[in-house]
Write a protein that holds these residues in place. Structure first.
Motif, PDB file in Angstrom:
ATOM      1  N   ASP A 189       0.870  -1.176   0.000  1.00 57.11           N
ATOM      2  CA  ASP A 189       0.000   0.000   0.000  1.00 57.11           C
ATOM      3  C   ASP A 189       0.907   1.226   0.000  1.00 57.11           C
ATOM      4  N   VAL A 190       0.998   1.889  -1.145  1.00 62.06           N
ATOM      5  CA  VAL A 190       1.928   3.022  -1.280  1.00 62.06           C
ATOM      6  C   VAL A 190       1.528   4.160  -0.351  1.00 62.06           C
ATOM      7  N   ALA A 191       0.233   4.358  -0.150  1.00 56.10           N
ATOM      8  CA  ALA A 191      -0.280   5.364   0.790  1.00 56.10           C
ATOM      9  C   ALA A 191       0.227   6.768   0.486  1.00 56.10           C
ATOM     10  N   GLY A 192       0.375   7.079  -0.808  1.00 50.98           N
ATOM     11  CA  GLY A 192       0.745   8.434  -1.198  1.00 50.98           C
ATOM     12  C   GLY A 192       2.193   8.812  -0.981  1.00 50.98           C
ATOM     13  N   ILE A 289       9.252  -8.433 -15.563  1.00 49.54           N
ATOM     14  CA  ILE A 289       8.038  -8.045 -16.287  1.00 49.54           C
ATOM     15  C   ILE A 289       7.004  -7.602 -15.266  1.00 49.54           C
ATOM     16  N   TRP A 290       6.655  -6.320 -15.308  1.00 50.44           N
ATOM     17  CA  TRP A 290       5.591  -5.771 -14.478  1.00 50.44           C
ATOM     18  C   TRP A 290       4.443  -5.354 -15.388  1.00 50.44           C
ATOM     19  N   LEU A 291       3.231  -5.425 -14.860  1.00 46.52           N
ATOM     20  CA  LEU A 291       2.037  -5.015 -15.594  1.00 46.52           C
ATOM     21  C   LEU A 291       1.330  -3.934 -14.781  1.00 46.52           C
ATOM     22  N   THR A 292       1.205  -2.752 -15.354  1.00 39.51           N
ATOM     23  CA  THR A 292       0.636  -1.612 -14.636  1.00 39.51           C
ATOM     24  C   THR A 292      -0.704  -1.228 -15.240  1.00 39.51           C
ATOM     25  N   HIS A 293      -1.733  -1.248 -14.393  1.00 38.55           N
ATOM     26  CA  HIS A 293      -3.094  -0.947 -14.870  1.00 38.55           C
ATOM     27  C   HIS A 293      -3.956  -0.526 -13.693  1.00 38.55           C
ATOM     28  N   ALA A 319      14.382  -2.446  -7.119  1.00 36.15           N
ATOM     29  CA  ALA A 319      14.349  -1.078  -6.592  1.00 36.15           C
ATOM     30  C   ALA A 319      14.167  -0.063  -7.710  1.00 36.15           C
ATOM     31  N   THR A 320      14.809  -0.294  -8.840  1.00 35.91           N
ATOM     32  CA  THR A 320      14.677   0.615  -9.991  1.00 35.91           C
ATOM     33  C   THR A 320      13.241   0.651 -10.495  1.00 35.91           C
ATOM     34  N   MET A 321      12.633  -0.525 -10.626  1.00 39.15           N
ATOM     35  CA  MET A 321      11.262  -0.586 -11.127  1.00 39.15           C
ATOM     36  C   MET A 321      10.261  -0.084 -10.092  1.00 39.15           C
ATOM     37  N   MET A 322      10.560  -0.296  -8.822  1.00 44.07           N
ATOM     38  CA  MET A 322       9.696   0.213  -7.770  1.00 44.07           C
ATOM     39  C   MET A 322       9.684   1.740  -7.776  1.00 44.07           C
ATOM     40  N   VAL A 328       6.820   7.688 -11.010  1.00 41.64           N
ATOM     41  CA  VAL A 328       6.453   8.031 -12.395  1.00 41.64           C
ATOM     42  C   VAL A 328       5.027   7.575 -12.709  1.00 41.64           C
ATOM     43  N   ASP A 329       4.757   6.284 -12.508  1.00 42.37           N
ATOM     44  CA  ASP A 329       3.403   5.793 -12.778  1.00 42.37           C
ATOM     45  C   ASP A 329       2.406   6.204 -11.701  1.00 42.37           C
ATOM     46  N   ARG A 330       2.911   6.571 -10.523  1.00 38.91           N
ATOM     47  CA  ARG A 330       2.082   7.050  -9.423  1.00 38.91           C
ATOM     48  C   ARG A 330       1.016   6.020  -9.020  1.00 38.91           C
ATOM     49  N   VAL A 331       1.412   4.760  -8.925  1.00 40.68           N
ATOM     50  CA  VAL A 331       0.464   3.717  -8.545  1.00 40.68           C
ATOM     51  C   VAL A 331       0.133   3.829  -7.060  1.00 40.68           C
ATOM     52  N   SER A 332      -1.000   3.264  -6.678  1.00 38.87           N
ATOM     53  CA  SER A 332      -1.389   3.221  -5.272  1.00 38.87           C
ATOM     54  C   SER A 332      -1.046   1.881  -4.637  1.00 38.87           C
TER      55      SER A 332
END
Length: 396
Positions: A189-192, A289-293, A319-322, A328-332
């Motif tokens: 949970d990124v929590a902002g 391989i990550w899938l962002t949606h 860590a780079t992809m996180m 950048v993608d600003r996922v939650s």
């Protein structure tokens, strides 16, 4: 005695004493096809634009899974349940529940179009239309001839309306219903937070490993990190690189070699793809391989060359992809999908469990026999006796 079992027996007995067996709604008839290729152009168009909550309940995901994995299974046939309805706005919509028919001994099973690649299963339907589909699906299954002895749905989000609705619908149509554990799921949970805030809160052993490895790699002239999110020559290279690394990793060979390349190309077209390759010594040594949606970054596949373990290339790439996912993608949410591996706990913040549903048809001899073994065996197990019960799928 198990309260859920007693409730099942009571509801099923009342249902059969009423002298009727629901088989769906006349207003919303369900149809089936045995292959996605049998869909009409209009049905395909409608399903392709459904706004699924995640990648793994999208029409495109199921079609890829069908074409690259289940097409090679000789003992299983597809049963894709479709519901065509009109909305309040008088626009026609199509929803579907992709299933697989198979036999185990003398029992006829109906299982989801899901396998070890599937971290989650749900209908191809927007949430506001899912309940209608589930109700119609259960009625259709109850009326199918020849009858299904056992119906399974897995792996499911136990907090979703679909999980509760599916159990209620199957019980309504005379099935004895139980649930079971499929697999653990670790997620963040990124929590902002920013990546720096997130990284500062990680266990010290992980922070120190990543910092030390980054310092070592930064001194090397041959370090390269390649990002791929779109179709083109770079995608072809990165897919080949991933396959080469996977072949030098600790993991078993892919049983369906067309699936991963197909998924990467599909994800690139859909805008989901985050494929990253780390190179040293002029060759790829780690890839993920990550899938962002829809605000979630799903960590689908990762591999690294074990001969580079001393440099912690896998941790550096994670860590780079996180950092990209958070800043950048600003996922939650970042989701590690399947498994209780110890390293996942270091990166993630929460754990939950994916569940399965199993329904036994009380209108068939095989269904009743299997239900007795399953529920009776569970009660014996609680009393300390070892038992065997019906196979509940191929989940971990």
């Amino acid at each position: 005695m198990n309260n859920n079992f007693l409730e099942n027996v009571f509801l099923t007995t009342r249902h059969w004493l009423s002298g009727r067996r629901d088989t769906g709604t006349a207003h919303h008839p369900v149809t089936t096809v045995n292959d996605f290729g049998e869909l009409s152009p209009e049905q395909r168009r409608r399903l392709s634009v459904v706004e699924s909550e995640d990648v793994f309940s999208s029409f495109q995901w199921f079609e890829l899974l069908s074409l690259t994995t289940f097409c090679t299974e000789p003992l299983a046939s597809q049963f894709i349940y479709l519901l065509d309805t009109a909305t309040d706005e008088h626009a026609a919509i199509t929803t579907c529940l992709p299933m697989i028919a198979c036999r185990q001994g003398r029992s006829r099973f109906l299982k989801p179009l899901a396998n070890f690649y599937s971290p989650l299963f749900a209908p191809v339907a927007e949430p506001r239309h899912a309940a209608q589909l589930v109700a119609a699906f259960a009625g259709a299954v109850a009326g199918d001839k020849p009858s299904w002895d056992i119906v399974q749905l897995y792996p499911l989000d136990a907090q979703s309306p679909f999980f509760a609705d599916a159990q209620a619908a199957l019980k309504k149509h005379g099935f004895l219903v139980g649930t079971y554990f499929c697999h653990a799921n670790w997620y963040l949970d990124v929590a902002g937070r920013s990546f720096n805030d997130y990284f500062a809160a990680l266990p010290s052993v992980l922070r120190n490993t990543v910092r030390r490895a980054r310092r070592q790699l930064s001194r090397r002239q041959d370090l390269a990190i390649r990002w791929c999110t779109e179709e083109g020559e770079l995608l072809d290279y990165c897919v080949r690189a991933f396959e080469a690394i996977y072949g030098h990793s600790w993991k078993k060979p892919e049983p369906y070699p067309a699936f991963i390349p197909g998924l990467c190309r599909l994800a690139a077209r859909q805008g989901w793809l985050r494929l990253c390759v780390l190179e040293l010594d002029n060759k790829p040594v780690a890839a993920q391989i990550w899938l962002t949606h829809n605000g979630t970054a799903s960590i689908f596949k990762l591999a690294h060359d074990q001969s580079y373990d001393r440099l912690s290339v896998g941790s550096v790439l994670t860590a780079t992809m996180m950092q990209h996912a958070i800043d950048v993608d600003r996922v939650s949410t970042v989701d590690y999908l399947i498994g209780d591996d110890s390293y996942k706990k270091l990166w993630m913040s929460h754990r939950r469990e994916r569940q399965g549903i199993i329904g036994f048809n009380t209108g068939t001899v095989a269904g009743l026999v299997q239900a007795t073994r399953h529920f009776g065996g569970r009660m014996l197990g609680r009393m300390g006796f070892h038992h065997q019960h019906v196979d509940v799928g191929d989940q971990q």
